[in-house]
Design an enzyme around this catalytic site. Structure first.
Site, PDB file in Angstrom:
ATOM      1  N   ASP A   1     -16.538  97.372  46.115  1.00 23.82           N
ATOM      2  CA  ASP A   1     -17.847  97.999  45.975  1.00 23.82           C
ATOM      3  C   ASP A   1     -17.801  99.119  44.945  1.00 23.82           C
ATOM      4  OD1 ASP A   1     -16.230  99.605  47.575  1.00 23.82           O
ATOM      5  OD2 ASP A   1     -17.742  99.963  49.121  1.00 23.82           O
TER       6      ASP A   1
ATOM      7  N   ASP B   1     -21.925 102.619  52.451  1.00 26.98           N
ATOM      8  CA  ASP B   1     -22.407 103.332  53.633  1.00 26.98           C
ATOM      9  C   ASP B   1     -22.171 104.827  53.581  1.00 26.98           C
ATOM     10  OD1 ASP B   1     -19.498 103.129  54.009  1.00 26.98           O
ATOM     11  OD2 ASP B   1     -19.915 103.935  56.002  1.00 26.98           O
TER      12      ASP B   1
ATOM     13  N   ASP C   1     -13.397 104.916  42.811  1.00 29.41           N
ATOM     14  CA  ASP C   1     -13.575 106.358  42.666  1.00 29.41           C
ATOM     15  C   ASP C   1     -12.308 106.923  42.015  1.00 29.41           C
ATOM     16  OD1 ASP C   1     -15.466 108.623  44.125  1.00 29.41           O
ATOM     17  OD2 ASP C   1     -13.373 109.212  44.148  1.00 29.41           O
TER      18      ASP C   1
ATOM     19  N   PHE D   1     -22.210 110.935  45.455  1.00 26.51           N
ATOM     20  CA  PHE D   1     -21.987 110.004  46.563  1.00 26.51           C
ATOM     21  C   PHE D   1     -23.179 109.050  46.698  1.00 26.51           C
ATOM     22  CE2 PHE D   1     -22.016 108.648  50.976  1.00 26.51           C
ATOM     23  CZ  PHE D   1     -20.708 108.208  51.114  1.00 26.51           C
TER      24      PHE D   1
ATOM     25  N   GLY E   1     -17.480  97.385  52.382  1.00 28.41           N
ATOM     26  CA  GLY E   1     -18.489  97.714  51.375  1.00 28.41           C
ATOM     27  C   GLY E   1     -18.888  96.618  50.419  1.00 28.41           C
TER      28      GLY E   1
ATOM     29  N   LYS F   1     -16.637 105.079  38.906  1.00 27.97           N
ATOM     30  CA  LYS F   1     -16.892 106.477  38.561  1.00 27.97           C
ATOM     31  C   LYS F   1     -15.827 106.928  37.572  1.00 27.97           C
ATOM     32  CE  LYS F   1     -18.912 107.826  43.014  1.00 27.97           C
ATOM     33  NZ  LYS F   1     -18.675 108.538  44.286  1.00 27.97           N
TER      34      LYS F   1
END
Ligand code: 5GP
Ligand code: MG
Length: 178
Positions: free
Chosen positions: A103, A162, A106, A155, A48, A134
């Site tokens: 990237d 991706d 989370d 998302f 990513g 996030k």
């Protein structure tokens, strides 16, 4: 394009390429200031982070190196537990100033594992640099030194991120429509 369709889902424009460029430039300026006169080793986490790492690195003016690494997951033979290892790291990081380039963070569990594994190899320092964070999902205490943008819990795809292998090619970032 305001919306894109990937497989069975539709995504709407969330962060423009222009905004990404602004924020990536800001992060690069911070790094240029913090690492002046030094030679950090950037570890870009595949897949990513490859777009972000390329844009970030082209804005760095300090001497720096880059390697592309991956966290491999496989089943431990006896324990049955998940063993994860860093593959693609061919440089001895002992005594080096390492910057992990991701990237998106989370829950933070992937990054926590990465940092812990790197620290066992005795680098001088390990800094975290992420394109996206996030905050609403974070489950770990991570000291994120560089963050281009904080985002909501939806998302996202594009700019390297991706959905089932697709969407990495878009220059803007898109958010899934439920
Ligand atoms: P964590 O361990 O922090 O929960 O997960 C981090 C990884 O989950 C990221 O490196 C990325 O691969 C994936 N991930 C988390 N959120 C998103 C998202 O919104 N979009 C995409 N494409 N991947 C995500
Ligand atoms: Mg990732």
């Amino acid at each position: 394009m305001q919306t894109i369709r990937l497989k069975d889902n539709t995504f709407t424009m969330a962060i423009t390429a222009e905004e990404l460029e602004r924020q990536v430039s800001r992060v690069a300026s911070e790094m240029n200031r913090d690492y002046e006169g030094q030679r950090p080793l950037l570890l870009a986490v595949l897949n990513g982070a490859f777009v972000f790492a390329a844009d970030l690195m082209r804005r760095l003016t300090v001497d720096c190196e880059v390697e592309f690494v991956k966290l491999a997951s496989y089943q431990g033979e006896r324990s049955g537990g998940q063993v994860r290892d860093i593959i693609g790291l061919h440089t001895d990081i002992e005594g080096r100033q390492v910057i992990v380039v991701e990237d998106i963070i989370d829950t933070g569990l992937t990054m926590l594992h990465m940092v812990e594994t790197l620290k066992s190899r005795h680098p001088a320092s390990v800094d975290i640099c992420t394109l996206l964070l996030k905050p609403g999902k974070l489950q770990t205490k991570l000291d994120v030194r560089y963050c281009a943008m904080e985002v909501a819990d939806d998302f996202l795809v594009g700019y390297g991120l991706d959905y089932d292998g697709l969407g990495r090619n878009y220059k803007d970032i898109y958010s899934i429509i439920h």
